[in-house]
Design an enzyme around this catalytic site. Structure first.
Site, PDB file in Angstrom:
ATOM      1  N   SER A 137      59.503   6.650 -13.205  1.00 63.21           N
ATOM      2  CA  SER A 137      58.334   6.340 -14.045  1.00 63.21           C
ATOM      3  C   SER A 137      57.092   7.080 -13.578  1.00 63.21           C
ATOM      4  O   SER A 137      56.720   6.998 -12.411  1.00 63.21           O
ATOM      5  CB  SER A 137      58.026   4.838 -13.988  1.00 63.21           C
ATOM      6  N   GLU A 143      68.588  -1.282 -19.932  1.00 56.91           N
ATOM      7  CA  GLU A 143      68.494  -0.818 -21.325  1.00 56.91           C
ATOM      8  C   GLU A 143      69.717  -1.248 -22.131  1.00 56.91           C
ATOM      9  O   GLU A 143      69.735  -1.113 -23.352  1.00 56.91           O
ATOM     10  CB  GLU A 143      68.406   0.708 -21.380  1.00 56.91           C
ATOM     11  N   ALA A 164      59.665   4.013  -9.282  1.00 61.25           N
ATOM     12  CA  ALA A 164      58.528   3.119  -9.070  1.00 61.25           C
ATOM     13  C   ALA A 164      59.101   1.815  -8.534  1.00 61.25           C
ATOM     14  O   ALA A 164      60.167   1.388  -8.974  1.00 61.25           O
ATOM     15  CB  ALA A 164      57.815   2.879 -10.393  1.00 61.25           C
TER      16      ALA A 164
HETATM   17  N1  HPA Z   1      59.813  -5.162  -9.519  1.00 58.97           N
HETATM   18  C1  HPA Z   1      60.864  -4.479 -10.035  1.00 58.97           C
HETATM   19  N2  HPA Z   1      60.755  -3.236 -10.444  1.00 58.97           N
HETATM   20  C2  HPA Z   1      59.579  -2.621 -10.321  1.00 58.97           C
HETATM   21  C3  HPA Z   1      58.459  -3.260  -9.794  1.00 58.97           C
HETATM   22  C4  HPA Z   1      58.588  -4.619  -9.369  1.00 58.97           C
HETATM   23  O1  HPA Z   1      57.642  -5.257  -8.884  1.00 58.97           O
HETATM   24  N3  HPA Z   1      57.434  -2.363  -9.802  1.00 58.97           N
HETATM   25  C5  HPA Z   1      57.948  -1.209 -10.316  1.00 58.97           C
HETATM   26  N4  HPA Z   1      59.235  -1.360 -10.632  1.00 58.97           N
END
Ligand code: HPA
Length: 269
Positions: free
Chosen positions: A27, A83, A110
């Protein structure tokens, strides 16, 4: 299935410049593909048997070209289990990359920070993972041509690549955290109780991707480097609700630093 996809991709690449490095961009990091020079773009929809992106507005293409004078192939747009994709589809591109001749997978994501020493915007080298998704991409008949039935995961994240990443970060004066990534299925974010549990069992960060691709890569003897962008503190830590917007905003803010690090690592490979 994956061989046909690989044949097609190879037919679109310049002869004699097979990429040894594949990048899976998480992301907010897809823009790294814009730095690839002499780019050849291959839409997922043109590749036989390749899964298609379901999220509207998400790119779905491979970008081949030179990054720091090295031939690389990047996936701009990846597939998530949440998904509704079959896990087989989520990891299909990794098998295609193996068939093309890729030897190193650099995988980014991310993630929510669980370790209290972390803060949003930090970058974390993934040193190990906890597969808390409840599923495994190697379930079913083993693909003997790719790897063994029971692959060893002791060195899933390649120690030499981790060293190179630490050295690159040091040179650039980027603080690179280290930690264990736990995968949850999503798409709901975790509850505060789940985050406390994950901390107790040894996770430093949590996300909804990466682990299936890493298992598949390790099975096929592709060396893995995993890097997370800590986009938010995980649920319950800051007493504020989590939003996808926060995740995207932090990823966008941190991406300059992230890209510099990735480019330095690639230059050192
Ligand atoms: N939890 C799960 N997936 C994620 C998070 C999170 O806090 N932040 C970015 N992807």
């Amino acid at each position: 299935m994956y061989l046909k996809a690989a044949e097609y991709i190879k037919s679109r690449l310049p002869a004699g410049r097979i990429p040894k490095i594949c990048l899976i961009l998480g992301s907010g990091l897809g823009v790294l593909a814009n730095n690839i020079e002499e780019a050849v773009q291959i839409e997922y929809s043109d590749i036989p048997n390749f899964p298609q992106t379901t999220v509207e507005g998400h790119a779905g293409r491979l970008v081949y070209g030179n990054l720091k004078e090295k031939p690389v192939i990047a996936m701009q747009g990846r597939f998530h289990y949440y998904e509704g994709k079959k896990l087989e589809e989520v990891v299909f591109p990794v098998r295609v990359m193996k068939a093309i001749g890729v030897e190193i997978l650099i995988i980014t994501n991310a993630a929510g920070g669980i370790n209290m020493q972390f803060k949003p915007g930090d970058i974390m080298l993934i040193t190990d993972h906890i597969n808390f998704s409840g599923v495994n991409p190697l379930r079913g008949n083993n693909l003997d041509e790719l790897g063994p039935r029971f692959p060893d995961m002791t060195y899933a994240y390649d120690p030499e690549l981790m060293d190179k990443a630490m050295q690159a970060a040091e040179k650039l004066e980027i603080s690179l955290k280290r930690g264990v990534y736990a995968m949850m299925q999503g798409p709901s974010f975790e509850t505060p109780a789940e985050i406390r549990m994950l901390r107790i069992i040894g996770a430093d960060a949590v996300g909804m991707s990466t682990v299936p691709e890493v298992i598949t890569a390790v099975h096929a003897k592709i060396r893995v480097l995993g890097i997370s962008c800590i986009t938010n503190m995980a649920a319950g830590i800051l007493k504020q609700p989590l939003t996808h917007q926060e995740v995207m905003d932090t990823a966008n803010q941190a991406r300059g630093k992230f890209i510099r690090l990735l480019e330095a690592v690639i230059a050192a490979l």
